[in-house]
Design an enzyme around this catalytic site. Structure first.
Site, PDB file in Angstrom:
ATOM      1  N   LYS A  23       0.832  -1.211   0.000  1.00 30.08           N
ATOM      2  CA  LYS A  23       0.000   0.000   0.000  1.00 30.08           C
ATOM      3  C   LYS A  23       0.864   1.258   0.000  1.00 30.08           C
ATOM      4  O   LYS A  23       0.640   2.184  -0.782  1.00 30.08           O
ATOM      5  CB  LYS A  23      -0.917  -0.034   1.231  1.00 30.08           C
ATOM      6  CG  LYS A  23      -2.053   0.932   1.144  1.00 30.08           C
ATOM      7  CD  LYS A  23      -3.026   0.752   2.312  1.00 30.08           C
ATOM      8  CE  LYS A  23      -3.753  -0.576   2.242  1.00 30.08           C
ATOM      9  NZ  LYS A  23      -4.531  -0.896   3.438  1.00 30.08           N
ATOM     10  N   ARG A  93      -3.534   2.810   8.441  1.00 34.25           N
ATOM     11  CA  ARG A  93      -3.851   1.552   7.760  1.00 34.25           C
ATOM     12  C   ARG A  93      -2.616   0.677   7.672  1.00 34.25           C
ATOM     13  O   ARG A  93      -1.504   1.161   7.513  1.00 34.25           O
ATOM     14  CB  ARG A  93      -4.363   1.834   6.339  1.00 34.25           C
ATOM     15  CG  ARG A  93      -5.370   2.961   6.308  1.00 34.25           C
ATOM     16  CD  ARG A  93      -5.802   3.268   4.892  1.00 34.25           C
ATOM     17  NE  ARG A  93      -6.858   2.369   4.475  1.00 34.25           N
ATOM     18  CZ  ARG A  93      -7.355   2.331   3.252  1.00 34.25           C
ATOM     19  NH1 ARG A  93      -6.848   3.101   2.309  1.00 34.25           N
ATOM     20  NH2 ARG A  93      -8.321   1.515   2.951  1.00 34.25           N
ATOM     21  N   GLY A 102      -7.053 -10.498   7.414  1.00 36.01           N
ATOM     22  CA  GLY A 102      -6.817 -11.062   8.736  1.00 36.01           C
ATOM     23  C   GLY A 102      -6.032 -10.104   9.609  1.00 36.01           C
ATOM     24  O   GLY A 102      -6.055 -10.186  10.821  1.00 36.01           O
ATOM     25  N   MET A 104      -5.073  -6.110  10.952  1.00 36.85           N
ATOM     26  CA  MET A 104      -5.801  -4.876  11.173  1.00 36.85           C
ATOM     27  C   MET A 104      -5.843  -4.080   9.881  1.00 36.85           C
ATOM     28  O   MET A 104      -4.844  -3.976   9.197  1.00 36.85           O
ATOM     29  CB  MET A 104      -5.119  -4.035  12.239  1.00 36.85           C
ATOM     30  CG  MET A 104      -6.046  -2.952  12.718  1.00 36.85           C
ATOM     31  SD  MET A 104      -5.180  -1.533  13.349  1.00 36.85           S
ATOM     32  CE  MET A 104      -5.127  -0.527  11.892  1.00 36.85           C
ATOM     33  N   ARG A 337      -3.768  -1.283  -6.097  1.00 35.27           N
ATOM     34  CA  ARG A 337      -2.909  -2.473  -5.996  1.00 35.27           C
ATOM     35  C   ARG A 337      -3.320  -3.437  -7.108  1.00 35.27           C
ATOM     36  O   ARG A 337      -4.433  -3.320  -7.652  1.00 35.27           O
ATOM     37  CB  ARG A 337      -3.069  -3.142  -4.637  1.00 35.27           C
ATOM     38  CG  ARG A 337      -4.486  -3.597  -4.374  1.00 35.27           C
ATOM     39  CD  ARG A 337      -4.600  -4.268  -3.025  1.00 35.27           C
ATOM     40  NE  ARG A 337      -5.996  -4.533  -2.708  1.00 35.27           N
ATOM     41  CZ  ARG A 337      -6.438  -4.857  -1.508  1.00 35.27           C
ATOM     42  NH1 ARG A 337      -5.628  -4.924  -0.501  1.00 35.27           N
ATOM     43  NH2 ARG A 337      -7.712  -5.110  -1.314  1.00 35.27           N
ATOM     44  N   HIS A 456     -16.027  -8.898   2.833  1.00 35.21           N
ATOM     45  CA  HIS A 456     -14.967  -9.792   3.313  1.00 35.21           C
ATOM     46  C   HIS A 456     -15.125 -11.189   2.721  1.00 35.21           C
ATOM     47  O   HIS A 456     -14.175 -11.770   2.189  1.00 35.21           O
ATOM     48  CB  HIS A 456     -15.026  -9.850   4.849  1.00 35.21           C
ATOM     49  CG  HIS A 456     -14.028 -10.807   5.432  1.00 35.21           C
ATOM     50  ND1 HIS A 456     -14.330 -12.119   5.704  1.00 35.21           N
ATOM     51  CD2 HIS A 456     -12.724 -10.634   5.746  1.00 35.21           C
ATOM     52  CE1 HIS A 456     -13.243 -12.707   6.184  1.00 35.21           C
ATOM     53  NE2 HIS A 456     -12.258 -11.835   6.223  1.00 35.21           N
ATOM     54  N   SER A 766      14.542 -41.945  -7.346  1.00 37.05           N
ATOM     55  CA  SER A 766      13.365 -41.106  -7.153  1.00 37.05           C
ATOM     56  C   SER A 766      13.318 -40.766  -5.668  1.00 37.05           C
ATOM     57  O   SER A 766      13.323 -41.668  -4.822  1.00 37.05           O
ATOM     58  CB  SER A 766      12.108 -41.850  -7.581  1.00 37.05           C
ATOM     59  OG  SER A 766      10.996 -41.040  -7.346  1.00 37.05           O
ATOM     60  N   CYS A 833       9.084 -38.140  -5.914  1.00 41.05           N
ATOM     61  CA  CYS A 833       7.713 -38.656  -5.952  1.00 41.05           C
ATOM     62  C   CYS A 833       7.011 -38.550  -4.605  1.00 41.05           C
ATOM     63  O   CYS A 833       5.901 -39.019  -4.439  1.00 41.05           O
ATOM     64  CB  CYS A 833       7.686 -40.089  -6.469  1.00 41.05           C
ATOM     65  SG  CYS A 833       8.521 -41.234  -5.379  1.00 41.05           S
ATOM     66  N   TYR A 853      12.711 -34.692 -13.285  1.00 40.35           N
ATOM     67  CA  TYR A 853      11.248 -34.569 -13.246  1.00 40.35           C
ATOM     68  C   TYR A 853      10.738 -34.474 -11.815  1.00 40.35           C
ATOM     69  O   TYR A 853      11.445 -34.822 -10.858  1.00 40.35           O
ATOM     70  CB  TYR A 853      10.575 -35.742 -13.963  1.00 40.35           C
ATOM     71  CG  TYR A 853      10.724 -37.070 -13.251  1.00 40.35           C
ATOM     72  CD1 TYR A 853       9.834 -37.450 -12.247  1.00 40.35           C
ATOM     73  CD2 TYR A 853      11.752 -37.955 -13.580  1.00 40.35           C
ATOM     74  CE1 TYR A 853       9.973 -38.657 -11.584  1.00 40.35           C
ATOM     75  CE2 TYR A 853      11.903 -39.161 -12.934  1.00 40.35           C
ATOM     76  CZ  TYR A 853      10.998 -39.506 -11.920  1.00 40.35           C
ATOM     77  OH  TYR A 853      11.142 -40.695 -11.263  1.00 40.35           O
TER      78      TYR A 853
HETATM   79  C1  PEP Z   1       7.766 -41.463  -0.066  1.00 42.05           C
HETATM   80  O1  PEP Z   1       8.137 -42.032   0.953  1.00 42.05           O
HETATM   81  O2  PEP Z   1       8.009 -40.265  -0.302  1.00 42.05           O
HETATM   82  C2  PEP Z   1       6.991 -42.178  -1.081  1.00 42.05           C
HETATM   83  C3  PEP Z   1       6.654 -41.592  -2.216  1.00 42.05           C
HETATM   84  O3  PEP Z   1       6.566 -43.433  -0.785  1.00 42.05           O
HETATM   85  P1  PEP Z   1       5.329 -43.726   0.182  1.00 42.05           P
HETATM   86  O4  PEP Z   1       4.618 -42.447   0.414  1.00 42.05           O
HETATM   87  O5  PEP Z   1       4.505 -44.732  -0.520  1.00 42.05           O
HETATM   88  O6  PEP Z   1       6.002 -44.262   1.410  1.00 42.05           O
END
Ligand code: PEP
Ligand code: MG
Length: 876
Positions: A23, A93, A102, A104, A337, A456, A766, A833, A853
């Protein structure tokens, strides 16, 4: 000279957000642009940080700088703070770097007391206006500085209106308002035991402190956690000369957007109220007029305003959200803004700005908050069901989307019903307030009786991407009794209703919803994102349905298929249990032989769904006790099947008990003890790939077999030997050619520490950051929720380490393992993963570490695509 903690608007500029807050920086920028901005000053975010360092006190240096700047404001305005003859009144303000509901918000008319108000009445010749300003000030100060609830004051106003036989607050006269001011002060004393502060200097410091304090109230902390805003940023405070929208019928105040914040449609959009002050518009006390109405009543101001809007939009190259006041026919800008917008509007605006030549596609991609896409990926109403339904009422379409759930009447109930009972709920309220924020986040949708498009409820719901219908004046609600009526129907707590946040329709029944798809602007932004990102995006999917969903959202492969999820189906669990309670390898193999064709079928379906993209299949991981029967009937059936007694089976089951199953007999340890399990899974993976490759001449599926929970290279070497022996036999027997890969998860700290060794065997890593986080922190991924709340409260952790990667600790292991792995095997493929794979800040980290990835749940695939593009653009 001491360190500078206070800046006049004329000393700042738009690039000083970190110091002046959003602001403050924008007020300075508008000042520089020569716009009509009531002048003032900003107390910096650093002053806020200093306030906390000093034990929640404003130190003498900062105080002196504030009053020094009050003097400068007196010079600029020719008025004097606290002088009854010619008083300077100010607004106070808050303004953090990122706008934060949330906290003031605003105190207006500060500097009034019994004496000053008299003089002010005389000087303006408008006692009604003077007393109206005074009673508002007392009300706001009591509410936001001292936290005396608003409702006591509202009740007093209602009593006064009733006594006078009027319905609008504008119909109260000067004496009524003077009387109200006295009643308010009495109320203040009754609630707090002290007199209302009469000294303007004391009022000012109270207000500044309240802004600083509000940075750390529970609502603000919750909002910060939801939006990844660090707690050490602090908020700035803006002290600005008052201009008055409540001076009479030629004065007014309003809020406007340069484009429609719900749809993104180009064109001025907003509302205003004559003879009112700012909070009247937001609070929905009276129903505001649409901004287009101003064109008829005050064309000159309207035109001036349109020109300013145009300048601001071109200047900021984004949709603007502005507050303005008209004081006796003269326009003043109080704020601008970049406007909050619905996710759909965000896409529309970003695409339009590119088409209008204001932004490049790179900038358009950077403008979209990845997590906001979530709302677009959620269901809309089934069109047929919607046609068949008749609304019981309608109100403002404040935030789009479809919501269906059971009625609750308090934010706490919304939280409790959702988290404890697993219910989907709609929060129905007279109006919402900042303390409702958590419940609003849990609700499927929000319905309010009062409040416009800028109330709000509307603003917060749009920010959250939550469906909201607001301002339904037809509702008769009794919040205490938990009941409301609408369209001749009565609804109690727990009754179903449905809301259409795009039309504003309200339905007194449950309407089924359908999944979303990516098209139009969404698709356009995604295609741009794909051009800029370097990370590949895969999905975690165990079923063809999930895989197809993810594919339609743009997944480029499966990064994790948790095969155990396939064993819980009723037709498989029996064979699984037989396998577990077997005494001999032969028995086990017989049970596994029953599972083989099912598992092969599953994999074929997954490969088909992914249309030839890579698929990583993770071998059996959880402790076996998760599969054994608990019901007597099932135990008896299993005993019969296996030719054993019930007591035998029970003994085997209790033998599987572990004190610490997550650190017990699971992961690759299962394959070490029962290699025949890994052999069966290998057969299924390879045979499925051979079958699918045979069906699709242009596909070349290269299955990736992933061994979980490896901590020692010899473990992996052993399981891999089982896999390769089996796979090579199957391929040879088929007389076909097939490439496959064997890799591992890095989810035990020891694996990360010895990743150079492990990479000798693993063709890919992974990162299983769920287990890696659990084991690095040494607390359970299933139970940590019980105590993490206390850690957030005490600021030991700011966010859930199971949702957002702990880059300092766990991230260090990831980075190290990636480097060690690549040192051994330069072409090793690296991915993630764990749940973190769909979190934008973690995705940026993965980009920087150079992973190939990220893999995430299907509905987070578009979010990950966008976050990966932003990571690439940010780190060019
Ligand atoms: C992990 O541990 O991050 C994973 C992908 O395997 P899981 O969640 O199945 O233990
Ligand atoms: Mg794991």
């Amino acid at each position: 000279m001491s360190y500078k903690f206070v800046y006049l608007f004329s000393e700042g500029n738009g690039n000083m957000r970190e110091l002046l807050g959003g602001k403050g920086a924008n007020l300075a920028e508008m000042t520089n642009l020569g716009m009509p901005v009531p002048q003032g000053f900003t107390v910096t975010t650093e002053a806020c940080t200093q306030y906390y360092k000093d034990g929640q006190e404003i130190n003498d240096d900062i105080k002196a700088q504030i009053f020094d700047h009050m003097k400068k404001m007196e010079e600029i305005s020719g008025k004097k703070f606290g002088d009854p003859e010619n008083p300077l009144l100010v607004s106070v303000r808050s303004g953090a770097r990122a706008s934060m509901p949330g906290m003031m918000d605003t105190i207006l008319n500060l500097g009034l007391n019994d004496e000053v108000v008299e003089g002010f009445a005389k000087k303006t010749g408008n006692p009604r206006f003077a007393y109206d300003s005074y009673r508002r000030f007392i009300q706001m100060y009591s509410d936001v500085v001292m936290e005396v609830g608003k409702k006591y004051f509202e009740e007093l106003i209602d009593e006064m209106k009733e006594k006078k036989g009027v319905t609008l607050d504008t119909e109260l006269d000067a004496d009524d308002l003077k009387e109200l001011a006295n009643q308010f002060k009495a109320e203040y004393k009754a609630k707090l035991g002290v007199d209302f502060p009469t000294d303007p200097a004391e009022q000012l410091m109270g207000a500044v402190k309240a802004v600083f304090r509000s940075w750390d109230n529970p609502r603000a902390i919750y909002y910060r956690r939801m939006n990844d805003i660090p707690s050490d940023w602090g908020t700035a405070v803006n002290v600005q000369m008052m201009v008055f929208g409540n001076m009479g019928d030629t004065s007014g105040t309003g809020v406007a957007f340069s484009r429609n914040p719900s749809t993104g449609e180009k064109g001025l959009y907003g509302e205003y109220l004559m003879n009112a002050q700012g909070e009247d518009v937001v609070a929905g006390v009276r129903t505001p007029q649409p901004i287009s109405h101003l064109k008829e009543t005050n064309p000159a101001v309207y035109e001036q305003f349109c020109n300013i809007v145009d300048t601001l939009e071109k200047h900021y190259r984004d949709m603007q959200d502005m507050e303005f006041t008209i004081e006796e026919g003269k326009l003043f800008m109080l704020q601008t803004r970049n406007g909050k917008r619905t996710p759909a509007a965000a896409l529309q605006i970003a695409c339009d700005l590119v088409d209008e030549g204001m932004r490049t596609p790179e900038e358009a991609v950077a403008m979209i908050e990845p997590r906001s896409l979530d709302a677009l990926l959620h269901p809309t109403f089934d069109t047929k069901a919607l046609k068949a339904a008749t609304p019981v009422g309608s109100a403002l379409p404040a935030s789009p989307g479809a919501a269906c759930g059971k009625v609750v009447f308090t934010a706490d109930d919304a939280t409790e019903w959702t988290t404890q009972k697993g219910e989907k709920v709609i929060l129905v309220r007279l109006e919402t307030s900042p303390e409702d924020i958590e419940g609003m986040n849990y609700a499927q949708g929000i319905l309010t009786v009062r409040g416009g498009m800028t109330s709000h409820a509307a603003v917060v719901a749009r920010g959250m991407g939550r469906c909201c219908v607001s301002g339904c004046g037809d509702i008769k609600i009794n919040e205490e009794e938990k009941v409301f009526t609408l369209g001749g129907k009565t609804f109690h707590e727990g009754d179903y209703i449905s809301l259409d946040g795009s039309t504003g329709n309200i339905y007194g029944e449950a309407i089924p919803t359908v999944e979303a798809s990516i098209s139009g602007n969404f698709d356009r932004i995604m295609k741009w994102a794909d051009e800029f990102r370097t990370l590949n995006i895969r999905t975690n999917a165990d079923t063809p349905r999930d895989a197809k969903q993810a594919r339609s959202f743009g997944a480029e492969g499966i990064g994790l298929c948790r095969t155990e999820h396939m064993f819980f189906d009723s037709d498989r669990i029996k064979a699984m249990r037989e396998m577990i309670v077997s005494d001999t390898v032969e028995q086990r193999e017989a049970a596994l032989a029953k599972l083989l064709p099912m598992q092969q079928g599953d994999f074929e379906a997954l490969y088909e769904a992914m249309e030839g993209c890579p698929v990583t299949i993770r071998f059996l991981d959880p402790p076996l006790h998760e599969f054994v029967p608990t019901e007597e009937d099932d135990i008896a059936e299993l005993a019969k099947e296996m030719g054993k007694t019930v007591a035998d089976i029970k003994a085997i089951i209790s033998g599987l008990h572990e004190f610490n199953p997550m650190m017990g007999h699971r992961g690759c340890r299962l394959a070490v003890t029962y290699p025949e399990i890994a052999a069966m899974q290998t057969k299924a993976v390879i045979q499925a790939a051979l079958a699918v490759n045979a069906r699709h001449a242009d596909w070349n599926i290269v299955p990736e077999i992933m061994i979980p929970l490896v901590g020692e290279v010899k473990e992996l070497a052993y399981v891999k030997s089982v896999v390769t022996k089996t796979a090579d036999e199957v391929i040879a027997a088929a007389g076909a050619e097939l490439t496959y890969k064997v890799g591992t998860m890095i989810e035990i700290p020891r694996a990360a520490l010895t990743a150079d060794e492990i990479a000798k065997e693993a063709e890919f890593f992974s990162f299983g950051t769920n287990d890696l986080t659990q084991m690095t922190f040494g607390f359970s991924r299933d139970d940590a929720g019980k105590f993490l709340g206390a850690y957030y409260d005490k600021k030991i952790y700011e966010s859930d380490p199971f949702a957002k990667l702990d880059q300092v600790g766990v991230g260090k292991l990831v980075k190290m393992a990636a480097e060690l792995g690549r040192a051994t095997r330069p072409d090793i493929k690296l991915g993630i993963c764990g749940e973190h794979g769909g979190d934008p800040s973690t995705i940026e980290f993965c980009h920087k570490v150079g992973l190939n990835y990220v893999s995430c749940s299907p509905f987070r695939v578009p979010i990950a695509r966008l976050a990966a593009a932003q990571a690439a653009l940010n780190n060019k």
